[in-house]
Design a protein around this motif. Structure first.
Motif, PDB file in Angstrom:
ATOM      1  N   THR A   1       0.533  -1.444  -0.100  1.00  0.00           N
ATOM      2  CA  THR A   1      -0.261  -0.202  -0.072  1.00  0.00           C
ATOM      3  C   THR A   1       1.012   1.196   0.141  1.00  0.00           C
ATOM      4  N   ILE A   2       0.787   1.970  -0.329  1.00  0.00           N
ATOM      5  CA  ILE A   2       1.144   3.341  -1.083  1.00  0.00           C
ATOM      6  C   ILE A   2       0.403   4.033  -0.861  1.00  0.00           C
ATOM      7  N   TYR A   3       1.549   5.482  -0.051  1.00  0.00           N
ATOM      8  CA  TYR A   3       0.204   6.712   0.704  1.00  0.00           C
ATOM      9  C   TYR A   3       1.683   7.920  -0.320  1.00  0.00           C
ATOM     10  N   SER A   4       0.704   8.655  -0.588  1.00  0.00           N
ATOM     11  CA  SER A   4       0.394  10.306  -1.399  1.00  0.00           C
ATOM     12  C   SER A   4       1.099  10.973   0.372  1.00  0.00           C
ATOM     13  N   ILE A   5       2.087  12.156   0.623  1.00  0.00           N
ATOM     14  CA  ILE A   5       1.795  12.644   2.031  1.00  0.00           C
ATOM     15  C   ILE A   5       2.419  13.512   1.463  1.00  0.00           C
ATOM     16  N   HIS A   6       1.778  15.797   1.701  1.00  0.00           N
ATOM     17  CA  HIS A   6       2.776  16.388   1.920  1.00  0.00           C
ATOM     18  C   HIS A   6       2.388  16.394   3.171  1.00  0.00           C
ATOM     19  N   SER A   7       3.932  17.285   4.032  1.00  0.00           N
ATOM     20  CA  SER A   7       3.506  17.837   4.661  1.00  0.00           C
ATOM     21  C   SER A   7       4.001  19.289   4.929  1.00  0.00           C
TER      22      SER A   7
END
Length: 232
Positions: free
Chosen positions: A127-133
């Motif tokens: 499972t791959i998540y795209s993150i922008h912190s």
């Protein structure tokens, strides 16, 4: 299996996404600040939130002579939307609401779109998540950003399985006050991933044989450089 990430800096520049796809050979592309990407999706279908509102879309983004399936989260902050693209069949997908970091809340909402695929070589699902912190800026400190990042990684890890969280973490792992993740390992290069400096774009994963491969500076229109990883 090749995974790439790119912060588009708010530009919806489909030709540049196409350049990233072609120059990296990516099977999965995590996008940050991808603007109103939804209008470019064919076969678009809404993703509904718990309150019955539309929070994003699935659909196909045409790239070259083919397409990639897309899971898109529509941020109310104009340029802050995120997406994950795949040319591997998706077995599950969704949008994960962010976990709360004790004592800190970002100025803008920051959910994480995700998808689950199987490695074509091993058949193992990931499972791959795209993150922008939230960036370190103004009153937001590196400690704040690390706390928010670590809350998301803890939430992902608690779900189990093999996973990778990939994107713009806005926290340089080489900084003195950097607080590492509570689970998984950081996979990154050694050069700045943004024009102004700093290693901000990388992956955190619990997957074995997940390695950093390269960066590419081919696309224009962003101050971030796409980063590339390989999972064998």
């Amino acid at each position: 299996m090749i995974i790439a990430t790119w912060n588009m800096r708010g530009a919806v520049n489909v030709p540049s996404i196409n350049q990233v796809a072609q120059s990296t050979g990516a099977n999965i592309i995590c996008l940050q600040e991808c603007g109103s990407l939804a209008e470019h999706l064919q076969g678009r279908a809404p993703i509904m939130g718990g309150d019955g509102s539309i929070i994003g879309y699935t659909g196909n983004l045409v790239l070259g002579y083919g397409f990639m399936e897309c899971v898109y989260w529509e941020n109310v902050w104009g340029q802050g939307s995120l997406a994950v693209l795949s040319n591997i069949g998706i077995s599950a997908s969704g949008i994960m609401a962010p976990a709360v970091a004790n004592g800190f809340a970002p100025n803008n909402p920051r959910s994480l779109p995700w998808l689950t695929v199987a490695n074509p070589d091993s058949g193992t699902p990931i499972t791959i998540y795209s993150i922008h912190s939230p960036p370190v800026f103004g009153t937001v400190t590196l400690t704040d950003t690390c706390a928010w990042n670590n809350a998301q990684i803890a939430q992902i890890s608690a779900l189990g399985g093999t996973w990778a969280c990939v994107g713009d973490f806005n926290a340089d792992p080489t900084a003195i006050d950097f607080d590492g993740p509570p689970a998984g390992r950081i996979k990154r290069g050694t050069r700045a991933t943004q024009e102004s400096g700093g290693i901000l774009d990388y992956a955190i994963t619990n997957a074995d044989n997940f390695v950093y491969r390269q960066e590419t500076r081919a696309p224009s229109g962003s101050d971030h450089y796409p980063q590339v990883f390989v999972w064998q």
